[in-house]
Structure formats: structure tokens, C-alpha cells
Design a protein around this motif. Structure first.
Motif, mmCIF file in Angstrom:
data_model
loop_
_atom_site.group_PDB
_atom_site.id
_atom_site.type_symbol
_atom_site.label_atom_id
_atom_site.label_comp_id
_atom_site.label_asym_id
_atom_site.label_seq_id
_atom_site.Cartn_x
_atom_site.Cartn_y
_atom_site.Cartn_z
ATOM 1 N N LEU A 192 0.814 -1.215 0.000
ATOM 2 C CA LEU A 192 0.000 0.000 0.000
ATOM 3 C C LEU A 192 0.849 1.266 0.000
ATOM 4 O O LEU A 192 0.407 2.324 -0.446
ATOM 5 N N GLY A 193 2.055 1.169 0.528
ATOM 6 C CA GLY A 193 2.918 2.333 0.630
ATOM 7 C C GLY A 193 2.996 2.839 2.056
ATOM 8 O O GLY A 193 2.014 2.778 2.806
ATOM 9 N N LYS A 213 4.325 1.106 13.285
ATOM 10 C CA LYS A 213 5.385 2.011 13.729
ATOM 11 C C LYS A 213 6.765 1.493 13.337
ATOM 12 O O LYS A 213 7.652 2.270 12.962
ATOM 13 N N ASP A 214 6.966 0.182 13.429
ATOM 14 C CA ASP A 214 8.246 -0.400 13.029
ATOM 15 C C ASP A 214 8.509 -0.220 11.541
ATOM 16 O O ASP A 214 9.661 -0.216 11.103
ATOM 17 N N GLN A 215 7.444 -0.083 10.769
ATOM 18 C CA GLN A 215 7.582 0.145 9.331
ATOM 19 C C GLN A 215 7.716 1.632 8.999
ATOM 20 O O GLN A 215 7.751 2.008 7.826
ATOM 21 N N GLY A 216 7.780 2.472 10.033
ATOM 22 C CA GLY A 216 7.958 3.897 9.816
ATOM 23 C C GLY A 216 6.691 4.617 9.404
ATOM 24 O O GLY A 216 6.748 5.687 8.779
ATOM 25 N N ILE A 217 5.542 4.067 9.748
ATOM 26 C CA ILE A 217 4.251 4.635 9.346
ATOM 27 C C ILE A 217 3.658 5.451 10.492
ATOM 28 O O ILE A 217 3.674 5.025 11.646
ATOM 29 N N ASP A 218 3.150 6.637 10.159
ATOM 30 C CA ASP A 218 2.433 7.441 11.145
ATOM 31 C C ASP A 218 1.058 6.826 11.396
ATOM 32 O O ASP A 218 0.333 6.505 10.449
ATOM 33 N N VAL A 219 0.714 6.678 12.666
ATOM 34 C CA VAL A 219 -0.553 6.039 13.032
ATOM 35 C C VAL A 219 -1.429 7.027 13.786
ATOM 36 O O VAL A 219 -1.011 7.596 14.794
ATOM 37 N N ASP A 220 -2.638 7.245 13.291
ATOM 38 C CA ASP A 220 -3.622 8.076 13.979
ATOM 39 C C ASP A 220 -4.525 7.188 14.824
ATOM 40 O O ASP A 220 -5.225 6.315 14.283
ATOM 41 N N PRO A 221 -4.528 7.355 16.153
ATOM 42 C CA PRO A 221 -5.457 6.587 16.994
ATOM 43 C C PRO A 221 -6.846 7.204 16.913
ATOM 44 O O PRO A 221 -7.017 8.404 17.121
ATOM 45 N N ILE A 222 -7.838 6.401 16.575
ATOM 46 C CA ILE A 222 -9.213 6.875 16.429
ATOM 47 C C ILE A 222 -10.066 6.283 17.546
ATOM 48 O O ILE A 222 -10.064 5.066 17.760
ATOM 49 N N SER A 223 -10.802 7.128 18.231
ATOM 50 C CA SER A 223 -11.618 6.671 19.352
ATOM 51 C C SER A 223 -12.726 5.731 18.883
ATOM 52 O O SER A 223 -13.067 5.678 17.701
#
Length: 468
Positions: A192-193, A213-223
Motif C-alpha cells: 500500500l505504501g 510504527k516499526d515500518q515507519g508509518i504514522d498512526v492516527d489513533p481513532i476513538s
């Protein structure tokens, strides 16, 4: 002669030359043996320590190979001068075993592990027979590398099963088999990129968050709310990929209704995004009928479906799978078929036979009945021993529940007090993107691997640990 006096440890069965080499290496690192120091000859040191010259020679050879000492012909062996900053930054050779905590070896009486399944009812004899058939029916084929996507015969059976049980529409060419969810997620990140922001439920599965995170991806936590991931918060996010567990939200356990699923698919279509639907334990429902998968409702090819046999069969088999949308199959075929299959062809063939001959459906029916009974016993025991002192969350499906405990203890205090009674329970705080505080902490209780007696006894002991 410099003093070299290692203390031999015969209990660990470590060769003497290794113990000698590590002793001298440590003495050099901490500066006890100085640079330019001449080491004793192998004859003198062997006589002094009472060991063979070959042992001395092997230890010296290893020190030479690593650059700690050098051999000067007809003169002797001398300690080399090393850069001080590099030398003192080296980790110490000897550490107390007490400082290395790789595994919890405490002898628990009862372990409410959410990952465990009932192994006593695994069809060992059938699996053994099918394994033997696999080995002798075509001995050569299962011993060599197979298809990168997984064996076609198994993918065919998975596609049939998914359509019948989860309304997933796919052909074998869309299925990729891999050794566990985390491995397949890494593959997905590459497919996916990694330049996009990914979103996931908060709380959500911590091992998935770690992969991103280990893949260097920014993660947005959604409630989340009572229907699952919150669409309003997701719309505010810049995410182009969202990972969700709609059929049994982890860890809260709510089931996303069709209305929320359709809203989510509409968002995905408008934003041209992808949804990763993890259906990790969809086989086990106790109070409601299964809702069709998101993938089955998707008409635009934006849902990537994930499943596993770890919960429904056995965890150690390590067989999970992806169902790619048609528009991603070509990209996978072009760029990622160079990655070899990570699941044993032997296990794939055995599982194929297990499904083809009807044992899989019978096993699922049997386990669903068994887990429903255990689930009922767990809820009854909680009601019997704890009543209004706790609140049960996520009790409609799956192999775990959450328990909101109302006794004034923190999550850590609840776990420690259970530990003192030899009961192992699990926190939920680890599933949040950030630390959370709550008046009433939540404890995760798995029941799949416990007997009916253990479930009742465990809840009874927890009552004593928490309320008496």
C-alpha cells in the motif's frame, strides 16, 4: 606471569575454552589486563590452570580472531591497544541471570490468557492421519518450495469457506497465505505504501500498532463508541488506510452494526482509501447471528480482508491469509511474488485435506458449542461471586471479555493481587496509543484454554483477591 584465574562453571555445560576466552576478554574490556601485556604461554597457563594446552590454544585463537590480542611469532601473545571510548562502551560479558527476564516462569494456578484455545478438543488423530496421507501421497512435492501466495488447493478451500460463512467474495488468485497477521501486515505496508498515515481503533491491537510504527508509518489513533470506530474522528484524520476489527472489536468486543459499516464504506469510497478488515475470531458468536463482512458489502474494491486459523484451530500452525481487492492483485503479482511463502507446504496440504474432507466445518461447530458453554459458565460465575461489583463488557462473541472492576484498585493493583493468589489476568492499558486513567480499570479475561472447573475456580479466587 599475570594472574589469570577464571572460576569454572560446570553446571551450564559451557566448554572450558569458551569460559576462558570470555574471562580474558572481560578482563581486557574492564582494563584489568592492560594493553601490550604479554599473556602466559599455553604450556605455562595449562599447567597453572590444570587444563589441556588445546583448550588454551582455542581460547587464544578466538581472542586473536576478534582482535583483542595478537600473536607475534617466536615472541608470544600480546594484548592489543583498543580505542578507549569504544572499549568502555562495550556491554559487560557477565550478567546475572536474574537480570534477564525473557519469560514469566511463575507457576500460576489459572491463567486467563486471551490467546489460548482449547487444545484438549483438537482432533489429533484426524490431523495425524491427514498428515501421513500428505507425506506419502506425493512425497516429493511437499518437500520443495511451493507457490509464493500459498498452495492453490488451500486457497480454493479458503475462498469457498469465506463465501459460505462470511459472505466474502473472492477467487483463489486474490488470497495470500502467510505465517501470521504481523507478517502479512508488513507485506501490506509495502504493497500500500508507507508514505500515507494509517488509522486504527483506540484502544486497538498493540501488536498491529507496533508493526505500523516499526515500518515507519504514522498512526492516527481513532476513538471508539458503542458501535465501533468513530466515523466523525476518522473523517478529521488524514489517514488513507484504516485497520479495524469490526466483527469483534479488540479488546472491547463490540460488533459493528451494518449502518456503521455502510458509513465506513462510504467514507472509504469518497476518500479513495483502503480498509484493512481483521476478522480474527469471527467464527465464535454467542448472542447474535454473524453480520456479513465489510468485504462482502464492498462494491468498490477498497476492503482488504484478513483471517487466521490461530483462534479456530491451533495457534502454532501459523496460517493466516489476506484477501486482496482485484485492483491490488496485479501490483502484488508484479512486485511482491519474489517473497517466498512463509508457511510450511506440509501444513498447507494437511489443512487443505482437513477442509476438503469436511473436518473443518465439524470442528468449528464443535468448538463453537464448547466455547459457548464456557462463555456461559464464565458469565454465571462472575454474576454469582461478584455481582454489581463488576461490569462485563464485550460478552457477545469471541474468546475473551473485559471486566470493569469497581473496588478502588488500579489496574496494576488488580493484577498484583491476583498474582499473589496464583491467578494470571491481563491489562487493557497496553492497547491504548497513550496512557489512560480511569476510575474503574478494565481487566481482560480469556477463557478459551481453560476447563469449566478452572473458570469457576478462577473467578472465585479473584473474588477473594479483590473483594475480601
Amino acid at each position: 606471569m599475570i594472574e589469570i584465574m577464571p572460576i569454572w562453571d560446570y553446571s551450564k555445560k559451557i566448554p572450558l575454552y569458551v569460559q576462558l576466552y570470555e574471562y580474558i576478554k572481560n578482563e581486557i574490556q574492564i582494563g584489568t589486563i592492560k594493553p601490550e601485556t604479554k599473556l602466559p604461554s599455553k604450556r605455562k597457563l595449562a599447567s597453572y590452570l590444570g587444563i589441556s594446552q588445546n583448550t588454551i590454544q582455542t581460547a587464544y585463537d578466538q581472542l586473536c580472531a576478534e582482535g583483542y590480542v595478537e600473536s607475534k611469532p617466536r615472541i608470544g601473545i600480546f594484548v592489543k591497544r583498543l580505542e578507549d571510548k569504544l572499549l568502555y562502551s562495550l556491554p559487560p560479558i557477565y550478567k546475572s541471570d536474574e537480570n534477564i527476564n525473557l519469560k514469566d516462569n511463575f507457576d500460576y494456578l489459572i491463567d486467563f490468557c486471551p490467546r489460548d484455545v482449547d487444545l484438549n478438543n483438537f482432533p489429533h488423530s484426524i490431523w495425524r492421519r491427514l498428515t501421513t496421507q500428505c507425506l506419502y501421497s506425493d512425497q516429493s512435492s511437499v518437500l520443495v518450495t511451493g507457490e509464493p501466495q500459498g498452495e492453490e488447493c488451500l486457497r480454493e478451500e479458503i475462498s469457498k469457506y469465506l463465501f459460505q460463512s462470511r459472505s466474502v467474495r473472492c477467487v483463489p488468485e486474490q488470497i495470500i497465505i502467510g505465517a501470521g497477521t504481523q507478517y502479512l501486515l508488513v507485506l501490506l505496508c509495502m504493497l500500500l505504501g508507507k508514505e500515507y498515515t494509517y488509522a486504527m481503533e483506540n484502544p486497538g491491537y498493540n501488536r498491529v500498532r507496533n508493526v505500523f510504527k516499526d515500518q515507519g508509518i504514522d498512526v492516527d489513533p481513532i476513538s471508539i463508541d458503542e458501535d465501533g470506530i468513530c466515523l466523525e474522528d476518522l473523517r478529521k484524520s488524514s489517514a488513507r488506510v484504516v485497520y479495524i476489527t469490526p466483527s469483534h472489536q479488540f479488546p472491547y468486543g463490540m460488533i459493528m452494526p451494518v449502518s456503521r459499516r455502510l458509513e465506513l464504506l462510504k467514507w472509504c469510497e469518497e476518500k479513495d482509501c483502503y480498509i484493512i478488515e481483521d476478522d480474527y475470531d469471527s467464527e465464535f458468536r454467542y448472542k447474535v447471528k454473524p453480520i456479513p463482512s465489510l468485504q462482502g458489502l464492498d462494491s468498490n474494491g477498497n476492503v482488504i480482508y484478513m483471517g487466521t486459523f490461530s483462534k479456530s484451530l491451533i495457534p502454532s500452525i501459523r496460517i493466516s491469509y489476506l484477501v486482496l481487492p482485484s485492483k491490488l492483485v496485479g501490483k502484488y503479482q508484479e512486485s511482491f511474488k519474489v517473497y517466498k511463502q512463509t508457511v510450511s507446504r506440509f501444513h498447507q496440504d494437511t489443512l487443505y485435506r482437513f477442509m476438503k474432507e469436511g473436518y473443518w466445518e465439524r470442528h468449528i461447530y464443535k468448538m463453537r458449542t464448547l466455547y459457548r458453554k464456557k462463555h456461559g459458565i464464565l458469565l454465571s460465575a462472575i454474576d454469582k461471586y461478584m455481582k454489581e461489583k463488576v461490569e462485563i463488557i464485550g460478552e457477545k462473541s469471541g474468546l475473551h471479555i473485559l471486566l470493569k472492576v469497581k473496588n478502588g484498585m488500579t489496574e496494576e493493583e488488580l493484577i498484583k493481587s491476583a498474582h499473589k493468589m496464583k491467578i494470571k489476568i491481563y491489562p487493557t492499558s497496553i492497547y491504548y496509543a497513550e496512557c489512560v486513567s480511569s476510575e474503574f480499570p478494565l481487566i481482560l479475561l480469556g477463557f478459551g484454554g481453560l476447563t469449566e472447573l478452572q473458570i469457576e475456580e478462577g473467578i472465585q479466587i479473584l473474588k477473594k483477591a479483590w473483594f475480601i
